[in-house]
Scaffold this motif. Structure first.
Motif, PDB file in Angstrom:
ATOM      1  N   LYS A 268       0.784  -1.230   0.000  1.00 24.28           N
ATOM      2  CA  LYS A 268       0.000   0.000   0.000  1.00 24.28           C
ATOM      3  C   LYS A 268       0.819   1.284   0.000  1.00 24.28           C
ATOM      4  CE  LYS A 268      -3.953  -2.132   2.330  1.00 24.28           C
ATOM      5  NZ  LYS A 268      -4.780  -2.153   1.114  1.00 24.28           N
ATOM      6  N   GLN A 269       2.101   1.227   0.320  1.00 21.09           N
ATOM      7  CA  GLN A 269       2.872   2.456   0.486  1.00 21.09           C
ATOM      8  C   GLN A 269       3.504   2.915  -0.829  1.00 21.09           C
ATOM      9  OE1 GLN A 269       5.423   1.124   3.788  1.00 21.09           O
ATOM     10  NE2 GLN A 269       4.326   2.565   5.095  1.00 21.09           N
ATOM     11  N   HIS A 270       2.661   3.036  -1.849  1.00 20.63           N
ATOM     12  CA  HIS A 270       3.182   3.385  -3.174  1.00 20.63           C
ATOM     13  C   HIS A 270       3.700   4.813  -3.231  1.00 20.63           C
ATOM     14  CE1 HIS A 270       1.639  -0.367  -4.626  1.00 20.63           C
ATOM     15  NE2 HIS A 270       0.469  -0.082  -4.096  1.00 20.63           N
ATOM     16  N   GLN A 271       2.979   5.723  -2.612  1.00 27.30           N
ATOM     17  CA  GLN A 271       3.393   7.120  -2.640  1.00 27.30           C
ATOM     18  C   GLN A 271       4.755   7.289  -1.967  1.00 27.30           C
ATOM     19  OE1 GLN A 271       1.044   9.665  -3.935  1.00 27.30           O
ATOM     20  NE2 GLN A 271       2.992  10.755  -4.104  1.00 27.30           N
ATOM     21  N   LYS A 272       4.953   6.571  -0.858  1.00 30.19           N
ATOM     22  CA  LYS A 272       6.188   6.691  -0.091  1.00 30.19           C
ATOM     23  C   LYS A 272       7.393   6.186  -0.875  1.00 30.19           C
ATOM     24  CE  LYS A 272       8.079   5.459   4.453  1.00 30.19           C
ATOM     25  NZ  LYS A 272       7.800   4.799   5.740  1.00 30.19           N
ATOM     26  N   TRP A 273       7.188   5.124  -1.649  1.00 35.59           N
ATOM     27  CA  TRP A 273       8.315   4.470  -2.337  1.00 35.59           C
ATOM     28  C   TRP A 273       8.408   4.800  -3.818  1.00 35.59           C
ATOM     29  CZ3 TRP A 273      12.045   2.257   0.387  1.00 35.59           C
ATOM     30  CH2 TRP A 273      11.759   1.905   1.708  1.00 35.59           C
ATOM     31  N   LEU A 274       7.604   5.755  -4.280  1.00 31.43           N
ATOM     32  CA  LEU A 274       7.587   6.090  -5.702  1.00 31.43           C
ATOM     33  C   LEU A 274       8.991   6.363  -6.243  1.00 31.43           C
ATOM     34  CD1 LEU A 274       4.527   8.455  -6.341  1.00 31.43           C
ATOM     35  CD2 LEU A 274       5.027   6.298  -7.481  1.00 31.43           C
ATOM     36  N   PHE A 275       9.711   7.291  -5.620  1.00 33.31           N
ATOM     37  CA  PHE A 275      11.006   7.723  -6.157  1.00 33.31           C
ATOM     38  C   PHE A 275      12.090   6.677  -5.910  1.00 33.31           C
ATOM     39  CE2 PHE A 275       8.703  11.728  -5.356  1.00 33.31           C
ATOM     40  CZ  PHE A 275       8.707  12.242  -6.645  1.00 33.31           C
ATOM     41  N   CYS A 276      11.963   5.915  -4.810  1.00 36.78           N
ATOM     42  CA  CYS A 276      12.943   4.860  -4.541  1.00 36.78           C
ATOM     43  C   CYS A 276      12.925   3.796  -5.634  1.00 36.78           C
ATOM     44  CB  CYS A 276      12.658   4.210  -3.183  1.00 36.78           C
ATOM     45  SG  CYS A 276      13.008   5.270  -1.775  1.00 36.78           S
ATOM     46  N   VAL A 277      11.724   3.403  -6.040  1.00 36.96           N
ATOM     47  CA  VAL A 277      11.615   2.386  -7.086  1.00 36.96           C
ATOM     48  C   VAL A 277      12.108   2.929  -8.420  1.00 36.96           C
ATOM     49  CG1 VAL A 277      10.053   0.805  -8.256  1.00 36.96           C
ATOM     50  CG2 VAL A 277       9.718   1.294  -5.848  1.00 36.96           C
ATOM     51  N   ALA A 278      11.892   4.214  -8.674  1.00 38.89           N
ATOM     52  CA  ALA A 278      12.427   4.818  -9.902  1.00 38.89           C
ATOM     53  C   ALA A 278      13.955   4.770  -9.907  1.00 38.89           C
ATOM     54  CB  ALA A 278      11.935   6.253 -10.031  1.00 38.89           C
ATOM     55  N   ILE A 279      14.572   4.965  -8.735  1.00 41.48           N
ATOM     56  CA  ILE A 279      16.032   4.851  -8.630  1.00 41.48           C
ATOM     57  C   ILE A 279      16.475   3.424  -8.918  1.00 41.48           C
ATOM     58  CG2 ILE A 279      17.974   4.954  -7.011  1.00 41.48           C
ATOM     59  CD1 ILE A 279      16.577   7.345  -5.696  1.00 41.48           C
ATOM     60  N   MET A 280      15.671   2.444  -8.468  1.00 37.41           N
ATOM     61  CA  MET A 280      15.988   1.039  -8.756  1.00 37.41           C
ATOM     62  C   MET A 280      16.018   0.773 -10.259  1.00 37.41           C
ATOM     63  SD  MET A 280      13.703  -0.887  -5.838  1.00 37.41           S
ATOM     64  CE  MET A 280      13.801  -2.428  -6.752  1.00 37.41           C
ATOM     65  N   VAL A 281      15.119   1.418 -10.990  1.00 40.11           N
ATOM     66  CA  VAL A 281      15.092   1.252 -12.452  1.00 40.11           C
ATOM     67  C   VAL A 281      16.422   1.711 -13.053  1.00 40.11           C
ATOM     68  CG1 VAL A 281      13.968   1.951 -14.598  1.00 40.11           C
ATOM     69  CG2 VAL A 281      12.595   1.539 -12.551  1.00 40.11           C
ATOM     70  N   ALA A 282      16.891   2.882 -12.621  1.00 40.17           N
ATOM     71  CA  ALA A 282      18.156   3.416 -13.143  1.00 40.17           C
ATOM     72  C   ALA A 282      19.325   2.510 -12.762  1.00 40.17           C
ATOM     73  CB  ALA A 282      18.379   4.826 -12.608  1.00 40.17           C
ATOM     74  N   ALA A 283      19.338   2.010 -11.521  1.00 31.10           N
ATOM     75  CA  ALA A 283      20.435   1.147 -11.064  1.00 31.10           C
ATOM     76  C   ALA A 283      20.477  -0.170 -11.843  1.00 31.10           C
ATOM     77  CB  ALA A 283      20.283   0.874  -9.563  1.00 31.10           C
ATOM     78  N   ALA A 284      19.306  -0.749 -12.125  1.00 30.38           N
ATOM     79  CA  ALA A 284      19.258  -2.000 -12.888  1.00 30.38           C
ATOM     80  C   ALA A 284      19.792  -1.806 -14.298  1.00 30.38           C
ATOM     81  CB  ALA A 284      17.818  -2.525 -12.926  1.00 30.38           C
ATOM     82  N   HIS A 285      19.494  -0.678 -14.907  1.00 34.21           N
ATOM     83  CA  HIS A 285      20.010  -0.406 -16.251  1.00 34.21           C
ATOM     84  C   HIS A 285      21.501  -0.093 -16.232  1.00 34.21           C
ATOM     85  CE1 HIS A 285      15.761  -0.153 -17.452  1.00 34.21           C
ATOM     86  NE2 HIS A 285      16.223  -0.425 -18.655  1.00 34.21           N
ATOM     87  N   LEU A 286      21.982   0.433 -15.125  1.00 30.90           N
ATOM     88  CA  LEU A 286      23.423   0.626 -14.988  1.00 30.90           C
ATOM     89  C   LEU A 286      24.142  -0.714 -15.023  1.00 30.90           C
ATOM     90  CD1 LEU A 286      25.357   3.037 -14.633  1.00 30.90           C
ATOM     91  CD2 LEU A 286      25.196   2.704 -12.158  1.00 30.90           C
ATOM     92  N   LEU A 287      23.572  -1.719 -14.340  1.00 31.79           N
ATOM     93  CA  LEU A 287      24.135  -3.073 -14.392  1.00 31.79           C
ATOM     94  C   LEU A 287      24.068  -3.632 -15.805  1.00 31.79           C
ATOM     95  CD1 LEU A 287      25.253  -5.658 -13.060  1.00 31.79           C
ATOM     96  CD2 LEU A 287      22.892  -6.282 -12.509  1.00 31.79           C
ATOM     97  N   LEU A 288      22.953  -3.387 -16.489  1.00 31.02           N
ATOM     98  CA  LEU A 288      22.817  -3.876 -17.862  1.00 31.02           C
ATOM     99  C   LEU A 288      23.907  -3.304 -18.759  1.00 31.02           C
ATOM    100  CD1 LEU A 288      21.148  -5.453 -19.960  1.00 31.02           C
ATOM    101  CD2 LEU A 288      19.754  -3.395 -20.251  1.00 31.02           C
ATOM    102  N   SER A 289      24.278  -2.066 -18.517  1.00 25.93           N
ATOM    103  CA  SER A 289      25.256  -1.407 -19.386  1.00 25.93           C
ATOM    104  C   SER A 289      26.644  -2.026 -19.295  1.00 25.93           C
ATOM    105  CB  SER A 289      25.339   0.084 -19.038  1.00 25.93           C
ATOM    106  OG  SER A 289      25.985   0.286 -17.795  1.00 25.93           O
ATOM    107  N   VAL A 290      26.951  -2.720 -18.195  1.00 20.41           N
ATOM    108  CA  VAL A 290      28.281  -3.339 -18.043  1.00 20.41           C
ATOM    109  C   VAL A 290      28.233  -4.844 -18.274  1.00 20.41           C
ATOM    110  CG1 VAL A 290      29.061  -1.536 -16.471  1.00 20.41           C
ATOM    111  CG2 VAL A 290      28.004  -3.603 -15.522  1.00 20.41           C
TER     112      VAL A 290
END
Length: 397
Positions: A268-290
């Motif tokens: 239920k805490q979507h509003q609280k974790w909105l930006f954290c999960v967006a950061i996870m998206v960027a971090a996962a793609h950083l791994l993909l790049s290497v």
């Protein structure tokens, strides 16, 4: 309420997206030898969506969403049949771009109708679970579509690929027409929206801005992946078309898994974790790049799938809870404009940029920049006190 018919129709339609998403970019790479052609393809795909998203959203609010879904399937099937009938004349870059444009018209009406149908038939308290099941269903379809698309691209002909896609679309059209009609309450809200449609602007509702901002992150990366994942897998990882298909399937496995988890746990805490999960998206793609081999690439794509879909479910659930059902189509029109706008911008810029600086560097520059931008917003969201209640936009009009 939605059920097996709805989710299976969504799954099969996205399976067609998976098959064509492997086949057409790979053919374009073979024809041109450059990622710019795929970038231009995305621009071509974006133009019909940008022009027609408002019409599609308005139609979804006024007309039978089930018939609109079937119409989208008919448009897409007709485009594939026309290409096969005139294969000799159309087997070139321009011909594939024309095919993509027609498919984009179909996808625009399908997406506006399928998501707004979910919005109007599900109670606000169940939107998280419904969005989770929807995302999981579409990823099941994408897993099958990507895997089959890779095998067909490597070993079969275009006739086999398109015949399979047309058969799937026939199934989707039939299932959509058999869906339950909207409830009496939803129909009344739709009639009311015809009177009030000029009184509420989704974009002007500032309460939606955090969710819309976060939703742009997976939109951006998904379009980058559409351009860069194929050449990244071909050049940096040394894979063939079937290997590229398995990378797409790995993404879908991660996406399906997180969708099922969120549907079951009703986080239920979507509003609280909105930006954290967006950061996870960027971090996962950083791994993909290497990633420089198949195994690391598979792990990275699974994490990309988890983070992208978690981010999308979070943002969509927050936004849908804040927008009245009467404006479901109007909301989808805005989201489609953002979606196709991201396609156009990414297609215009990132294919060319990737050829200039390298596929991996594009991911790295964008990921690091977004992580730095979103970090202070994530900290603020975590520290903020939870809202007591969610105000429904448009209900007081």
């Amino acid at each position: 309420m939605t059920g097996f018919r709805y989710y299976s129709a969504a799954a099969l339609y996205f399976a067609t997206v998976g098959v064509l998403g492997i086949y057409i970019p790979w053919v374009l790479l073979d024809l041109t030898g450059t990622a710019v052609s795929v970038g231009i393809m995305l621009c071509v795909r974006a133009v019909p969506g940008l022009l027609l998203s408002g019409k599609a959203g308005g139609a979804a609010d006024r007309l039978d969403k089930r018939k609109l879904i079937a119409m989208a399937c008919a448009i897409k099937s007709s485009a594939l049949v026309l290409f096969l009938l005139f294969k000799q004349e159309l087997w070139n870059v321009g011909g594939f771009y024309a095919l993509i444009a027609l498919i984009s018209v179909a996808n625009t009406f399908f997406l506006a109708s399928i998501r707004s149908y979910l919005h109007v038939t599900i109670d606000k308290d169940h939107l998280v679970a419904a969005n989770g099941r929807f995302e999981s269903s579409t990823q099941v379809g994408t897993i099958a579509g990507a895997g089959v698309g890779g095998l067909i691209t490597a070993f079969a002909s275009i006739e086999w690929a398109f015949a399979l896609v047309i058969a799937m679309l026939v199934y989707v059209a039939v299932q959509s027409l058999l869906l339950n009609p909207e409830t009496v309450k939803a129909a009344a809200e739709k009639a009311q929206s015809k009177v009030m449609e000029t009184k509420y602007s989704v974009l002007s509702d500032k309460a939606l801005w955090p969710g819309l901002m976060v939703l742009l992150v997976p939109m951006l990366y998904v379009q980058m992946d559409n351009i860069l994942l194929a050449p990244l897998s071909k050049v940096q990882m040394g894979l063939d078309a079937s290997g590229f298909g398995f990378l797409n399937a790995a993404y879908s496995v991660g996406a399906m898994t997180i969708g099922l988890v969120l549907a079951k746990t009703a986080f239920k805490q979507h509003q609280k974790w909105l930006f954290c999960v967006a950061i996870m998206v960027a971090a996962a793609h950083l791994l993909l790049s290497v990633s420089d081999n198949f195994v690391v690439g598979m792990v990275a794509c699974i994490l990309v799938g988890v983070s992208v879909i978690w981010c999308r479910i979070n943002a969509n659930s927050v936004i849908m809870q804040q927008v009245d059902k009467a404006y479901a189509g109007k909301l989808q029109a805005l989201l489609l404009r953002l979606h196709y706008g991201s396609i156009f911008i990414v297609g215009l810029v990132f294919g060319w940029l990737a050829d200039m600086v390298g596929y991996d560097r594009v991911y790295q520059y964008i990921s690091v920049s977004l992580m730095l931008l979103l970090l202070p917003l994530a900290v603020s969201a975590i520290r903020a006190k939870p809202a007591v209640d969610v105000t429904t936009a448009g209900e007081s009009s």
